[in-house]
Design an enzyme around this catalytic site. Structure first.
Site, PDB file in Angstrom:
ATOM      1  N   SER A   1      -3.082  -4.724  -2.466  1.00  0.00           N
ATOM      2  CA  SER A   1      -1.528  -5.084  -1.766  1.00  0.00           C
ATOM      3  C   SER A   1      -0.603  -5.705  -0.965  1.00  0.00           C
ATOM      4  O   SER A   1      -1.665  -5.878  -0.106  1.00  0.00           O
ATOM      5  CB  SER A   1      -0.728  -4.407  -2.982  1.00  0.00           C
ATOM      6  N   THR A   2       0.494  -4.780  -0.110  1.00  0.00           N
ATOM      7  CA  THR A   2       0.755  -4.772   1.330  1.00  0.00           C
ATOM      8  C   THR A   2       0.255  -5.346   2.582  1.00  0.00           C
ATOM      9  O   THR A   2      -0.781  -4.247   2.188  1.00  0.00           O
ATOM     10  CB  THR A   2       2.142  -4.051   0.817  1.00  0.00           C
TER      11      THR A   2
ATOM     12  N   HIS B   1      -2.287  -7.903  -5.290  1.00  0.00           N
ATOM     13  CA  HIS B   1      -1.051  -8.439  -5.460  1.00  0.00           C
ATOM     14  C   HIS B   1       0.116  -9.620  -4.906  1.00  0.00           C
ATOM     15  O   HIS B   1       0.263  -9.631  -3.387  1.00  0.00           O
ATOM     16  CB  HIS B   1       0.062  -7.479  -5.750  1.00  0.00           C
TER      17      HIS B   1
ATOM     18  N   MET C   1       1.085  -0.739  -1.152  1.00  0.00           N
ATOM     19  CA  MET C   1       1.686   0.331  -1.629  1.00  0.00           C
ATOM     20  C   MET C   1       2.072   0.512  -3.012  1.00  0.00           C
ATOM     21  O   MET C   1       0.860   0.131  -3.711  1.00  0.00           O
ATOM     22  CB  MET C   1       3.185   0.070  -1.499  1.00  0.00           C
TER      23      MET C   1
ATOM     24  N   ASP D   1      -1.563   1.719  -7.555  1.00  0.00           N
ATOM     25  CA  ASP D   1      -2.577   0.908  -8.476  1.00  0.00           C
ATOM     26  C   ASP D   1      -3.922   1.080  -8.403  1.00  0.00           C
ATOM     27  O   ASP D   1      -3.579   0.390  -6.393  1.00  0.00           O
ATOM     28  CB  ASP D   1      -1.597  -0.269  -8.447  1.00  0.00           C
TER      29      ASP D   1
END
Length: 342
Positions: A161-162, A187, A281, A284
């Site tokens: 993600s991030t 993501h 973050m 998930d």
């Protein structure tokens, strides 16, 4: 706890005012200044020392990417890019931005408010926790290990993600054409995943594309889950691994979800799989990685020292889902060792 101090860099006065007014409604946020171009932004940074900056890519006098390249070495800070549908956003991430949001094409005030509250605000809060010093550590060249043929019937699944766009590149660039088939969920907003896949395809030795239902998972090929309202899952049809991209509700707040991908890999590939969870973050992918490990798969988590945001890998590690915790630059090497059972 004091609020997150935000600088908005946006040349549209109307959009800038809307951003400022909406963000200030959250008690955890304080917009300390707005700027219409990089020169005003530089002065605002020196005066206000913001915690996070939101940055439009298209700006007068100097574009946002060139500004980032000049800014980050002198004043490293978390930056969230607001971008129209353009691959320039990936140049911004390479230049040091933490994350991005897709600039909405809608004009209704209610819809814009929803975008700000549900997307931009979340990204700003995540960015405020990011380790900026880790972003530029993602392109260290590694000696390429040799993959033997016995790993060819495996599946490699990656979730992030991030900070993940650069982290994924750091890993995939070290994969050779003989790597087993790779499936990735990162993501990302719709539309950007196809451009990201093309970027990886241009820069890596493997073939990379945005996934479509029915795509086969083949050695030397990487499939990236499409952003939007579809989850990507691994399936097996007539003995051949394929992916299926189906619409579904958000899982853990995300669509596509890393957990959905990892769960499917656990069920379909079992011990013939290897899972990798990277910076991001939240949690998930953590439970999905645990399901993979329980099914006999090998698992790797990015370590805290190289994560932009040590969230997803941390949760996975604490659940017992991570077999090996590695620095980002060592993940490809560990992947090859595990595939070769070394």
């Amino acid at each position: 706890m004091r609020p997150i101090r935000v600088l908005i860099v946006e040349d549209s006065m109307v959009f800038s005012e809307l951003l400022s007014r909406s963000l200030n409604k959250d008690p955890a946020i304080e917009v300390v200044a707005t700027a219409r171009d990089p020169f005003e932004a530089r002065d605002a940074i020196l005066e206000h020392r913001p915690d996070v900056m939101t940055l439009d890519v298209e700006l007068p006098k100097m574009n946002g990417i060139d500004f980032l390249r000049k800014l980050m070495p002198q004043y490293p800070m978390p930056v969230v890019v607001i971008s129209s549908l353009s691959d320039k956003v990936f140049d911004a991430l390479t230049a040091g931005a933490v994350d991005f949001v897709a600039k909405p094409t809608i004009t209704g005030r209610a819809q814009l408010e929803e975008f700000i509250q549900n997307e931009l605000l979340v990204k700003i809060k995540i960015a405020s926790t990011a380790k900026i010093s880790k972003i530029k550590q993602m392109t260290v060249q590694q000696e390429q290990p040799v993959l033997s043929a016995k790993g060819s019937d495996m599946i490699v699944a990656i979730g992030a993600s991030t900070g993940g766009t650069e982290a994924i590149f750091s890993v995939v660039k070290d994969f050779g054409p003989d790597i087993p088939g790779v499936v990735i969920t990162q993501h990302m907003p719709p539309g950007f995943t196809s451009m990201y896949a093309k970027r990886l395809d241009d820069q890596c030795r493997v073939t990379v594309k945005e996934a479509q239902t029915g795509d086969r998972v083949l050695p030397g090929h990487v499939l990236v889950a499409p952003g939007g309202d579809r989850h990507m899952q691994l399936v097996k049809v007539n003995g051949v691994y394929q992916v299926e991209c189906k619409q579904g509700p958000k899982v853990n707040g995300h669509c596509p979800s890393v957990d959905v991908l990892f769960d499917s890999v656990a069920k379909v590939a079992g011990p013939k799989a290897l899972g990798i969870i990277l910076t991001g973050m939240g949690g998930d992918g953590a439970k999905g990685l645990l399901a993979m490990r329980k099914a006999g798969a090998r698992t790797i988590g990015q370590d805290e020292s190289t994560c932009v945001v040590y969230g997803m890998p941390k949760v996975a590690y604490e659940l017992g889902a991570v077999e090996y915790q590695e620095k980002l630059q060592d993940i490809a090497k560990r992947t090859y060792r595990l595939l070769n059972k070394v």
